[in-house]
Design a protein around this motif. Structure first.
Motif, short mmCIF file in Angstrom:
data_model
loop_
_atom_site.label_atom_id
_atom_site.label_comp_id
_atom_site.label_asym_id
_atom_site.label_seq_id
_atom_site.Cartn_x
_atom_site.Cartn_y
_atom_site.Cartn_z
N ARG A 104 15.72 -13.07 85.24
CA ARG A 104 16.52 -12.04 84.55
C ARG A 104 15.64 -11.23 83.61
NH1 ARG A 104 21.50 -9.57 84.59
NH2 ARG A 104 22.47 -11.57 84.90
N ALA A 105 14.75 -11.90 82.87
CA ALA A 105 13.86 -11.21 81.94
C ALA A 105 12.90 -10.28 82.68
CB ALA A 105 13.09 -12.22 81.10
N GLU A 119 19.55 -4.88 73.43
CA GLU A 119 19.44 -4.74 74.89
C GLU A 119 19.01 -6.05 75.53
OE1 GLU A 119 18.31 -0.03 75.39
OE2 GLU A 119 16.78 -1.40 74.58
N VAL A 120 18.15 -6.78 74.87
CA VAL A 120 17.73 -8.09 75.38
C VAL A 120 18.92 -9.04 75.38
CG1 VAL A 120 16.31 -10.14 74.91
CG2 VAL A 120 15.31 -7.84 74.74
N ARG A 121 19.65 -9.08 74.28
CA ARG A 121 20.81 -9.97 74.19
C ARG A 121 21.84 -9.64 75.27
NH1 ARG A 121 21.40 -9.93 67.65
NH2 ARG A 121 19.75 -11.46 67.28
N LYS A 122 22.10 -8.37 75.45
CA LYS A 122 23.09 -7.96 76.47
C LYS A 122 22.61 -8.34 77.87
CE LYS A 122 25.71 -4.12 78.27
NZ LYS A 122 25.89 -2.69 78.36
N ALA A 123 21.36 -8.04 78.18
CA ALA A 123 20.84 -8.32 79.52
C ALA A 123 20.82 -9.81 79.82
CB ALA A 123 19.44 -7.74 79.66
N MET A 124 20.48 -10.62 78.82
CA MET A 124 20.33 -12.06 79.02
C MET A 124 21.64 -12.82 78.85
SD MET A 124 17.12 -12.15 79.81
CE MET A 124 16.88 -13.91 79.90
N SER A 125 22.71 -12.15 78.45
CA SER A 125 23.95 -12.83 78.08
C SER A 125 24.63 -13.57 79.24
CB SER A 125 24.94 -11.85 77.45
OG SER A 125 25.39 -10.91 78.42
N ARG A 126 24.41 -13.16 80.46
CA ARG A 126 25.05 -13.84 81.59
C ARG A 126 24.40 -15.17 81.92
NH1 ARG A 126 26.71 -9.68 86.36
NH2 ARG A 126 28.87 -9.66 85.71
#
Length: 150
Positions: A104-105, A119-126
Motif C-alpha cells: 500500500r505504501a 494523506e498517508v493516514r488516509k491512504a493507509m487506513s484500510r
C-alpha cells in the motif's frame, strides 16, 4: 489458460477464472509473500499492486487480470525506500500485515511521492495492523517519501 504478468515475469495458469488472485499467487505459483488475512477484502493484508493501484488480492478474481501488471511483495527490491524505511523505523511487531502495508505504501508513493501526514493516514487506513504499529507505519511512509524526493 490465463496469462498473468507478475513481478515482470509472465505466467500461464490453468485455474477457474473466478479464482482469487491470492490463491493463484500462493497455491499455484508459490509466491507466498502475499498473506491471507480475512478473505473478504476488509483487512487488506493481502494487498498487491495492479496497474499502479493497491488492491486486495483475496477478492480480485484473475479473470480480469490478463494484460495487467501485477506486483507482489516479492517484486519490491530489498533496497526500495519503503522497505528501508520499514527497517529504520522498526515497524514490524508480529510482521503478518507488513507485506500488505508495504505494498500500500509503495502504491501511495508511486501515485503521490510527497504525501503529507493526512494523506498517508488516509491512504493507509484500510490496511489493518492487529499489533497497532500505526505510528511507526506512518513514520516509515513519511521517511520513505523523503528518500524518494531526494
Amino acid at each position: 489458460m490465463i496469462k498473468l504478468m507478475i513481478n515482470d515475469d509472465e505466467y500461464s495458469v490453468d485455474v477457474d477464472p473466478d479464482t482469487p488472485l491470492l490463491w493463484v499467487l500462493r497455491d499455484v505459483l508459490g509466491l507466498t509473500g502475499t498473506k491471507f488475512g480475512c478473505g473478504a477484502g476488509q483487512c487488506w493484508g493481502c494487498t498487491v499492486i495492479v496497474d499502479g493501484k493497491a488492491r486486495p488480492s483475496c477478492t480480485t478474481k484473475i479473470s480480469g487480470l490478463e494484460g495487467k501488471k501485477i506486483t507482489t511483495i516479492e517484486g519490491i527490491p530489498e533496497d526500495h525506500p519503503v522497505k528501508q524505511a520499514w527497517l529504520e523505523e522498526q515497524v514490524p511487531q508480529c510482521g503478518y500485515c507488513q507485506p500488505g502495508q508495504i505494498m500500500r505504501a509503495v502504491a501511495l508513493l508511486d501515485e503521490n511521492p510527497d504525501p503529507d501526514r493526512d494523506e498517508v493516514r488516509k491512504a493507509m487506513s484500510r490496511n489493518l495492523c492487529r499489533c497497532g504499529t500505526y505510528p511507526r507505519i506512518e513514520a516509515a511512509v513519511l521517511r520513505a517519501a523523503r528518500e524518494v524526493a531526494k
